[in-house]
Design an enzyme around this catalytic site. Structure first.
Site, PDB file in Angstrom:
ATOM      1  N   CYS A   1       0.835  -1.204   0.000  1.00 33.95           N
ATOM      2  CA  CYS A   1       0.000   0.000   0.000  1.00 33.95           C
ATOM      3  C   CYS A   1       0.870   1.254   0.000  1.00 33.95           C
ATOM      4  O   CYS A   1       0.579   2.226  -0.711  1.00 33.95           O
ATOM      5  CB  CYS A   1      -0.927  -0.014   1.207  1.00 33.95           C
ATOM      6  SG  CYS A   1      -2.075   1.382   1.280  1.00 33.95           S
TER       7      CYS A   1
ATOM      8  N   CYS B   1      -6.498  -4.223   7.010  1.00 35.76           N
ATOM      9  CA  CYS B   1      -7.691  -3.369   7.018  1.00 35.76           C
ATOM     10  C   CYS B   1      -8.811  -3.915   6.138  1.00 35.76           C
ATOM     11  O   CYS B   1      -9.980  -3.704   6.434  1.00 35.76           O
ATOM     12  CB  CYS B   1      -7.330  -1.946   6.587  1.00 35.76           C
ATOM     13  SG  CYS B   1      -6.872  -1.767   4.843  1.00 35.76           S
TER      14      CYS B   1
END
Length: 376
Positions: free
Chosen positions: A111, A210
């Protein structure tokens, strides 16, 4: 060397605000340093309710609201940018495909590479911003020659330079980490947030992945990859158990193996190898996990790449210890030799090289070489 977060000029800064305390304080410090700051929250899911809730994620609806409230208190403009499609392709799909191939990826590292310092930075620069600011604990310093380097945070307990080892020169040139250059602890960061009137001061830190709403990684992978019964083998190739999907295991794993046959010596067994080709998992004694060397692909350098064999320290996981190594680049691949054997090293993980506190670069582990065992 000088601290590059102390502005020599007023910069237009885009502060990535996750909705947590770190990114909120980082944005506030950037304003206090004299920069022209705009806050942005990244919407990373087409269905945010499918992401972690209860203040444990970094991409939920409540996180977006927390980020907006923090921006209002700080007094900066705030926007929410939809990057769900890019996140799905570059992080979520990559995560699934890596496990399909029998590797163990780090989605937070991906990410940072693909979203926060590629997609976000590219958009920021296109809009006329000079830098992206995040709440990572790391330090960017500028040498006397004007070269920017990535270093560990002053607070070793919170250092996040490992997951930033994917940043290249261009990305590093536009990165600000206002939290990394101070020796403040996390408790002091929370106290600072309270003094600033930020409601996220006591919000729990984000943990786990997440985009896996319930924290059940194996269940998430089963949904995307399906179940496929296979054999669990010992080092001699004998079947000692079965599984419902090789992706549910990681190298070095001990618990949850559900092996019906005890080892001859009665000692625990660990996952030694995962083979997606024949859908088998190999287990064996702890000593068989000893790795003496590895090869890593897709290296990314925070500066000039190594020119020959040299001594470094290496970190193999986000909260792992450093270990002395000798490393060099051969035919575009990073070859690493360990001074002492290490355990729990799996293809797909990142190896990050350091010289002192400076991050040299990062690469993705493709193969490992284990220490030969003496038998008889």
């Amino acid at each position: 060397m000088t601290d590059s977060t102390a502005p020599q000029q007023r910069l237009r800064v885009l502060a990535a605000m996750s909705g947590g305390v770190d990114s909120a304080v980082a944005a506030a410090r950037a304003v206090e340093a004299g920069h022209d700051v705009t806050g942005v929250h990244l919407a990373l899911s087409a269905n945010p309710q499918s992401f972690r809730t209860g203040a444990r994620g970094c991409c939920t609806i409540e996180d977006s609201r927390d980020a907006r409230r923090a921006a209002d208190v700080i007094g900066i403009p705030f926007y929410c940018w939809d990057m769900a499609e890019r996140f799905r392709a570059d992080v979520v799909d990559d995560f699934v495909e890596e496990y399909r191939a029998g590797r163990t990826p780090n989605p937070c590292l991906r990410c940072n590479e693909k979203i926060k310092f590629a997609a976000l930075l590219d958009k920021a620069l296109a809009l006329g911003f000079d830098a992206v600011c995040t709440g990572h604990y790391a330090t960017v310093v500028t040498t006397a020659e004007g070269r920017r380097e990535l270093h560990r945070a002053s607070d070793a307990a919170k250092d996040q330079s490992y997951v930033l080892g994917v940043l290249d020169d261009r990305q590093l040139a536009h990165a600000l980490f206002p939290l990394g250059d101070t020796t403040t602890t996390k408790d002091e960061i929370r106290a600072e947030a309270e003094r600033r009137g930020l409601a996220v001061a006591r919000k729990p830190d984000s943990h786990d992945i997440c985009f896996i709403a319930d924290g059940d990684t194996q269940g998430f992978l089963a949904k995307h990859l399906g179940t496929a019964e296979g054999d669990i083998l010992d080092e001699d190739g004998r079947t000692v158990g079965t599984h419902q999907g090789a992706y549910g295991f990681t190298v070095g794993q001990r618990k949850g193996l559900r092996i019906g046959h005890p080892a001859p010596d009665g000692k625990p067994r660990y996952v030694l190898d995962i083979s997606p080709v024949d859908n088998t998992v190999t287990v064996g004694p702890k000593e068989a996990l000893d790795v003496v060397a590895l090869t890593a692909i897709r290296p990314r350098w925070c500066g000039e790449p190594p020119t020959g064999p040299d001594s470094y320290t290496a970190q193999l996981r986000a909260h792992g210890e450093e270990t002395p190594v000798t490393a060099e680049v051969v035919d575009g691949e990073l070859r690493v030799e360990f001074a002492e054997p290490v355990r729990g090293v799996a293809p797909g993980q990142a190896v990050v090289l350091y010289q002192g506190t400076r991050v040299v670069g990062s690469a993705t582990i493709s193969t490992t070489r284990r220490r030969e065992r003496v038998t008889g």
